[in-house]
Design an enzyme around this catalytic site. Sequence first.
Site, PDB file in Angstrom:
ATOM      1  N   PRO A 144       0.835  -1.204   0.000  1.00 51.04           N
ATOM      2  CG  PRO A 144       0.001  -1.041   2.160  1.00 51.04           C
ATOM      3  CD  PRO A 144       0.699  -1.985   1.240  1.00 51.04           C
ATOM      4  CB  THR A 183      -0.232   7.277   1.360  1.00 56.12           C
ATOM      5  OG1 THR A 183      -0.855   6.381   2.282  1.00 56.12           O
ATOM      6  CG2 THR A 183      -0.952   8.606   1.380  1.00 56.12           C
ATOM      7  CD  GLN A 197      -2.860  -0.165   4.600  1.00 54.42           C
ATOM      8  OE1 GLN A 197      -2.654   1.014   4.363  1.00 54.42           O
ATOM      9  NE2 GLN A 197      -1.880  -1.014   4.919  1.00 54.42           N
ATOM     10  CE1 TYR A 210      -0.672   7.653   9.851  1.00 55.45           C
ATOM     11  CE2 TYR A 210       0.120   5.573   8.963  1.00 55.45           C
ATOM     12  CZ  TYR A 210       0.123   6.957   8.964  1.00 55.45           C
ATOM     13  OH  TYR A 210       0.921   7.644   8.086  1.00 55.45           O
ATOM     14  CB  THR A 251      10.110   2.756  -3.447  1.00 54.28           C
ATOM     15  OG1 THR A 251       9.775   3.353  -2.190  1.00 54.28           O
ATOM     16  CG2 THR A 251      10.690   3.826  -4.360  1.00 54.28           C
TER      17      THR A 251
END
Length: 356
Positions: free
Chosen positions: A23, A25, A98, A179, A312
Site C-alpha cells: 500500500p 499513499t 487497506q 496510526y 517504491t
Amino acid sequence: MTDLFTPLRLGDLELPNRIWMAPLTRCRAEPGHVPGALIAQHYAQRAGAGLIVAEATMVSEGNSAFWHEPGIYSQAQVEGWRLSTEAVHRAGGRIVLQLWHGGRACHPLLNGGHQPVAPSALVINGDTVRTPEGKQPYVVPRPLEDDEIPGIVEGFRLAARNAIAAGFDGVEVHGANGYLLDQFLRDGTNQRSGAYGGSLDNRARLLLEVLEAVAQETPLMGLRLSPLNGFNDIRDSDPIGLASWLAQRLNDLPLDYLHVIRADFTGVQQGDLLTPIRERFGGVLVANAGYGVEEAQAAISSGAVDAVAFGTPFIANPDLPERIRRGAALAQANPDTFYSPGPVGYTDYPRLEFQP
C-alpha cells in the site's frame, strides 16, 4: 523450489506470483476523498502484481491525515473505487483495500477543526503534516472514551462492507506505522487504564475487535503490522515480545494473511521480527521493507516468508513482476512526485517493451 513466480493460494484467490504491491499513499484523490479515473489507471497499470494492496483509505469521515487521501465511507467513494477494481480485474489482477484510521496523525486543519483522537493525550513530536495552510506541527489528541470505541469498530466494519460492494477481493486492516490501531497496541502511545490499556491483552483489544468485525463483511482479510517501526513518533518497550504474542493470538481469527513491515523506517529499533512471527503464526506471511530481488527470492525459497510486498519499486516500474522475471533493470522513482497531484510521477512511468 518455491520462488517469486510460484503461484500462491490466498483464501479463494489463486495468485500467479508472490510479488505483491505494498500500500502506497499517493494523495491523488478528488474532492470529497473520492478516488477517480487517475487512481484506477495507476492500479490497472500494476495489475501484474500477485496482489495489489491499495493505499490507506479512511474508514470514516473526519479522519484525514494526508489531505488528499481516499475514503470508503460514502457512496461516491464506493462508486469511485469501483473504477479501480473493475480496471484491475479487466487487466487480470487482484486487489484488496487497506482500511485505516489515522488517530493522532490527523490534524484539525484537514478535518473541519476537529481535534484528533488517540488512546492517550500524547502528541507526535518532531514532524509536521501537510495542510491547506502549509506544513503544520501535530496537535495534542483527545483520548477516546471507552464508550466511543464501539463506534470505531463499527466504522471499520462498515468500511469493509463498502469495500466489497466496490468490488475489492478483500481488505487489509492497517495496524501499522503509528496510526490508531498501532497507537493502541504499543505502550509508548497507549498509557490509558481500563479495558483498552495496560496489559498486552488490553492494548490489543481494539485491534482484535476490529478484526472480528471486519471478518464478518469480507471473504478475505489481511492485517499489516510494524512492531519495530518508529514512524509517527511511536515506540514499544518490547516490540519482539509484542509481535510474538500477537502472532500466536491471531491464529484464533479468520485471518488470511499477515503483512509485516520488518524494519524501523527511522533506523532506531533493530531486531528479527520475522522468525518469531513465522514460528507462531500459521497463515500466509508477507514481508515488506527494503527487499531487493535477490533477498526476496532467498526469503521465499527458504520458507521464511510466503510473499514479499514491494513499495517504491512499484512506483517507477508498473510492470515490476515482468521486469524481475526477465532480469531487466529497474527504473528509479522520483520522490518529488510521491505526493504531488496529477499524473506526473504517478501514471507516466513507462513499461518496458519486451520481445516475445
